[in-house]
Every structure is written in C-alpha cells, then in structure tokens.
Design a protein around this motif. Sequence first.
Motif, short mmCIF file in Angstrom:
data_model
loop_
_atom_site.label_atom_id
_atom_site.label_comp_id
_atom_site.label_asym_id
_atom_site.label_seq_id
_atom_site.Cartn_x
_atom_site.Cartn_y
_atom_site.Cartn_z
N GLU A 86 -2.26 2.99 -23.73
CA GLU A 86 -2.98 4.32 -22.96
C GLU A 86 -3.89 4.67 -24.12
O GLU A 86 -3.98 4.98 -25.26
N ASN A 134 -2.72 10.00 -15.12
CA ASN A 134 -3.42 8.84 -15.48
C ASN A 134 -3.98 8.01 -14.62
O ASN A 134 -3.70 8.06 -13.48
N ILE A 173 -4.99 3.86 -13.72
CA ILE A 173 -4.71 2.62 -14.18
C ILE A 173 -5.28 1.46 -13.41
O ILE A 173 -5.01 1.40 -12.22
N ASN A 194 -5.79 1.65 -19.21
CA ASN A 194 -4.75 2.70 -18.86
C ASN A 194 -5.36 3.86 -19.52
O ASN A 194 -5.11 4.26 -20.44
N ALA A 249 -5.69 8.09 -19.76
CA ALA A 249 -4.97 9.40 -19.77
C ALA A 249 -5.90 10.38 -19.63
O ALA A 249 -7.12 10.41 -20.11
N THR A 259 1.53 -2.92 -16.67
CA THR A 259 0.90 -1.55 -17.38
C THR A 259 1.63 -0.12 -16.88
O THR A 259 2.16 0.66 -17.76
N TRP A 284 4.01 1.90 -19.15
CA TRP A 284 3.66 3.27 -19.48
C TRP A 284 4.85 4.11 -18.84
O TRP A 284 5.22 5.27 -19.64
#
Length: 296
Positions: free
Chosen positions: A22, A74, A76, A81, A83, A122, A126
């Motif tokens: 992230e 988030n 992706i 990835n 934030a 991912t 996450w």
Amino acid sequence: MSKINKAILDAYRLGEIAALPEKVHPSGLIESGGRYNVGEPESVIVHWIGSRGTNAVAVANYNRGNIYGGFTHNYISGTENLASARDDEIAWGAGTNGNGYTLQFELTWTHSKHDFMQQTLTAAMWLIDCSKCYPRLNIRQVGYKVHNTFFSGVQEHGWVSRNMGGTDHVDCRGYWYGSHHGFVSPVGRWFGEEYSIEQFVALIDELCGVDRQEGISKKRVQRLYLPSDAKGWNVYRAGGSWSVGHQVGRLQPAKFGGLDYEILAWKIPGVVAVIKTHDFGIVGIYVAAGTGAVIE
C-alpha cells in the motif's frame, strides 16, 4: 476451489505475482478533520471504476475532485495499491445505508491475466491486513443484509445498490462478469469462467489458511529431501522442458549432507516438482520413483 482462485494461488506461490504494498496518494489522504469519523469499519464494498483506465492515481484524482460526490478509501490496479482516504472515516461511494460503516476500494480495469490476478491478490491481502487493525471488520463472509441500514461481510457495489439503496450502480458487472454499457468482462476470456464476490471471499479464506468448505486448516506443505549421497541433481526451468540438455543448474546434495525444499507445486504429480532454490530461483526438478528423492 474455482479455476480462477487456483490460478491466483498457484501464481502467488510460484512468485509470478505479488501482493502490492500500500502506498499513500502523492497528495496525501482525504480526511474530514474528524467530522465524518466512523472509527472501526465493519463491512467491505468492492467497486469497479466503470472505465478502461488502469492508472490508480489518475482514477483516484477523478474521484478526489468531488470528494463528497463519490470516492473510496483505496484504488487498486494491476500495478498499484493506492491509499487515498483515511480508512477510519466515511467513504462516499455507496449511498447513505452503505457508507457509514464500510471499508471501500475501487478496482481499475486490467488488460492482462497477470495484472488481474495480481490486482485480485492485492485486494484480498490488503483486506486481511486491514482486519488485523480492525477486529470487527468482517472479511470472511459474503455480505448479507442485517437490516435496512446495515449489512455485514464483503459485497460488490451492485448488490449494495439493489439491497441497501442509495445508488443505481451495478459494479462489478462489466468487469468481473457480464457486460454493462459497452464493457464486456475480460475475465471469462482469460480463464474460461467469470469471477464473483463468492469467489473473492473464498480467496480471502484460502489466503488466511482455512478451507472454507471443510472448516479446517489446510494440509501441511509437502517437502522434498535429496539424499546426502547424491553428488549432483539437475534442475530445469519450472515451465519445462525437464530433460537432460535443458537443465539451468545443478544442485549438490552431497556437499551439504543432503538438501531439503518445500514443494511449491507439481508440474507432473509424483514426477516433476517445483521448488525454490538459493542459487537458481524457482525451478522444476525430476523426483520420480527410483531417483532417491524422498517426498514427505
């Protein structure tokens, strides 16, 4: 296990895909200064952006331009990835009955099977990490309606629209499965089957080390032992060919009093295994009966 989840897990174990770390948006996290703080998220909403954009920063920037009109925590993609907002504050992505208690993330479009698998891995990893920070976050169940203003579990935006109201969006239709407004899911073309929220939750369970149907820990890992009297043992590219003349290196078990490895996968069950070595990386190795190799 679905064909897609098996492909993701196999690629992950072989090091062909990775859970992307992230990273924070270059302009920092959206926050309300506590005005919209909800503390601990309890459920999850999966979005798809509804375009063929693949750049997580660009997609996030589009939403950040109208933060109270719609954004998620988030973003992706197959390579990022990102934030974008504090995950302990409301994300404005799914209507009044979905926003106040949910962790929300947006998937971008992907143009390859590899990027789709890496994106999906991912997202799952996450959420597992988030659940360690927020014990009440329910990532182990397909989302279900508790009452008119609350659902529990993991769901896609389309389900939230139909069951909780507040929006008319249908994602992840058009990306994970089916078609919508000219978009046709590429997933079926890549795997011969489409993806679903049920499969995504099952993937999370597998990554947590639990078989969802059996409710027990996964079987222990198999190991390969090469005997101490073996002076040399050829290894090959994991994808083949696995015959003399195609070797990429040679292990020396006798030099080290024998060698042992975790078996990552089988290319030919009981005959050709995939292992990870210090000198040659991930390779295929011939271990059929009569070679002296021991499998436990």
